[in-house]
Design a protein around this motif. Sequence first.
Motif, short mmCIF file in Angstrom:
data_model
loop_
_atom_site.label_atom_id
_atom_site.label_comp_id
_atom_site.label_asym_id
_atom_site.label_seq_id
_atom_site.Cartn_x
_atom_site.Cartn_y
_atom_site.Cartn_z
N VAL A 25 -19.68 -8.33 1.63
CA VAL A 25 -20.58 -8.50 2.77
C VAL A 25 -20.48 -7.32 3.73
CG1 VAL A 25 -21.14 -9.97 4.75
CG2 VAL A 25 -20.51 -11.02 2.56
N LEU A 26 -19.25 -6.89 4.03
CA LEU A 26 -19.06 -5.81 4.99
C LEU A 26 -18.95 -4.43 4.35
CD1 LEU A 26 -16.62 -7.53 7.52
CD2 LEU A 26 -19.13 -7.43 7.56
N GLY A 27 -18.79 -4.37 3.04
CA GLY A 27 -18.78 -3.09 2.33
C GLY A 27 -17.48 -2.30 2.42
N LEU A 28 -16.37 -2.96 2.75
CA LEU A 28 -15.10 -2.25 2.81
C LEU A 28 -14.51 -2.09 1.42
CD1 LEU A 28 -13.38 -3.93 5.90
CD2 LEU A 28 -15.10 -2.10 5.83
N ALA A 29 -13.85 -0.98 1.19
CA ALA A 29 -13.22 -0.70 -0.10
C ALA A 29 -11.82 -1.29 -0.15
CB ALA A 29 -13.15 0.81 -0.34
N VAL A 30 -11.51 -1.99 -1.24
CA VAL A 30 -10.15 -2.51 -1.44
C VAL A 30 -9.27 -1.34 -1.86
CG1 VAL A 30 -8.69 -4.10 -2.74
CG2 VAL A 30 -11.02 -4.78 -2.09
N VAL A 31 -8.22 -1.11 -1.09
CA VAL A 31 -7.30 0.00 -1.34
C VAL A 31 -6.09 -0.46 -2.15
CG1 VAL A 31 -5.83 1.73 -0.23
CG2 VAL A 31 -8.03 1.14 0.78
N ASP A 32 -5.60 -1.68 -1.87
CA ASP A 32 -4.39 -2.15 -2.52
C ASP A 32 -4.30 -3.67 -2.42
OD1 ASP A 32 -1.96 -1.97 -3.85
OD2 ASP A 32 -0.82 -1.30 -2.10
N ARG A 33 -3.66 -4.28 -3.41
CA ARG A 33 -3.31 -5.71 -3.38
C ARG A 33 -1.88 -5.83 -3.87
NH1 ARG A 33 -8.04 -10.02 -4.50
NH2 ARG A 33 -6.28 -11.37 -4.05
N PHE A 34 -1.08 -6.68 -3.20
CA PHE A 34 0.32 -6.83 -3.57
C PHE A 34 0.87 -8.12 -2.98
CE2 PHE A 34 -0.05 -4.30 0.24
CZ PHE A 34 0.92 -4.80 1.10
N SER A 35 2.05 -8.52 -3.46
CA SER A 35 2.75 -9.70 -2.96
C SER A 35 4.09 -9.28 -2.39
CB SER A 35 3.00 -10.70 -4.10
OG SER A 35 1.80 -11.13 -4.65
N VAL A 36 4.58 -10.05 -1.41
CA VAL A 36 5.89 -9.80 -0.83
C VAL A 36 6.58 -11.14 -0.61
CG1 VAL A 36 7.18 -8.77 1.08
CG2 VAL A 36 5.04 -7.73 0.36
N PHE A 54 -1.13 -9.89 -0.15
CA PHE A 54 -1.79 -8.97 0.77
C PHE A 54 -2.94 -8.24 0.09
CE2 PHE A 54 2.45 -9.46 2.36
CZ PHE A 54 2.37 -9.31 3.74
N ALA A 55 -3.94 -7.88 0.87
CA ALA A 55 -4.99 -6.95 0.45
C ALA A 55 -5.19 -5.97 1.59
CB ALA A 55 -6.29 -7.68 0.14
N HIS A 56 -5.23 -4.70 1.27
CA HIS A 56 -5.54 -3.66 2.25
C HIS A 56 -6.92 -3.12 1.92
CE1 HIS A 56 -1.17 -2.62 3.61
NE2 HIS A 56 -1.50 -3.87 3.86
N LEU A 57 -7.76 -3.04 2.95
CA LEU A 57 -9.11 -2.53 2.79
C LEU A 57 -9.32 -1.38 3.77
CD1 LEU A 57 -9.25 -5.94 2.70
CD2 LEU A 57 -11.44 -5.29 1.71
N ASP A 58 -10.24 -0.46 3.41
CA ASP A 58 -10.51 0.70 4.25
C ASP A 58 -11.81 0.47 5.01
OD1 ASP A 58 -10.26 3.37 5.29
OD2 ASP A 58 -11.86 3.93 3.89
N ALA A 59 -11.72 0.54 6.34
CA ALA A 59 -12.90 0.43 7.21
C ALA A 59 -13.08 1.79 7.89
CB ALA A 59 -12.71 -0.68 8.23
N SER A 118 9.24 -5.26 -1.12
CA SER A 118 8.27 -4.23 -1.50
C SER A 118 8.74 -2.84 -1.09
CB SER A 118 6.91 -4.52 -0.85
OG SER A 118 6.98 -4.35 0.56
N GLY A 119 9.86 -2.76 -0.35
CA GLY A 119 10.40 -1.48 0.07
C GLY A 119 9.99 -1.06 1.47
N THR A 120 9.14 -1.84 2.11
CA THR A 120 8.67 -1.51 3.45
C THR A 120 9.65 -2.03 4.49
OG1 THR A 120 6.38 -1.69 2.69
CG2 THR A 120 6.75 -1.72 5.07
N LYS A 121 9.96 -1.20 5.46
CA LYS A 121 10.83 -1.60 6.56
C LYS A 121 9.94 -2.04 7.72
CE LYS A 121 15.17 0.01 8.46
NZ LYS A 121 16.02 1.22 8.55
N ILE A 122 10.14 -3.29 8.20
CA ILE A 122 9.25 -3.87 9.20
C ILE A 122 10.02 -4.44 10.39
CG2 ILE A 122 7.45 -4.46 7.53
CD1 ILE A 122 8.48 -7.40 7.68
N LEU A 123 9.29 -4.57 11.49
CA LEU A 123 9.79 -5.20 12.71
C LEU A 123 8.59 -5.81 13.41
CD1 LEU A 123 11.89 -5.58 15.08
CD2 LEU A 123 11.12 -3.34 15.88
#
Length: 138
Positions: A25-36, A54-59, A118-123
Amino acid sequence: MPPRAHHVGLTVSDLDRAVAFYRDVLGLAVVDRFSVDGEAFATGVGVDGASAEFAHLDADGVRVELVAYDPEGTAVESGTVNRPGTAHVGLSTPDLDAFYESLPAEVETQSAPQRTASGTKILFVRDPEGNLVEVLEV
């Protein structure tokens, strides 16, 4: 060095349906999909037993992060990151530990920095209005 913009995150109840909307609908490109999942992720987001897809999309240069938490065995409480409809702002910094140490004592955090499976360090921190802000190391 202050954190830089990384993503805008939205918690959804149905990841496939949300991805279809943002993509078709919005035309964003899916960049990545993953689970954590895992203890560091659950501690980092402040939700016992948390696991998510997760899904990451580019706007046009702005990353939109869609996240669906596994509802099985995961309690959803008001003000938690896994509640559908919850949004957060994602910022990045090259040294998350130094950022964490520099926070004023009155800033509420979900936990100390955590490295997820997933290797990402978060806070996660809360702004004065209670909004979630994720800071991740990149």
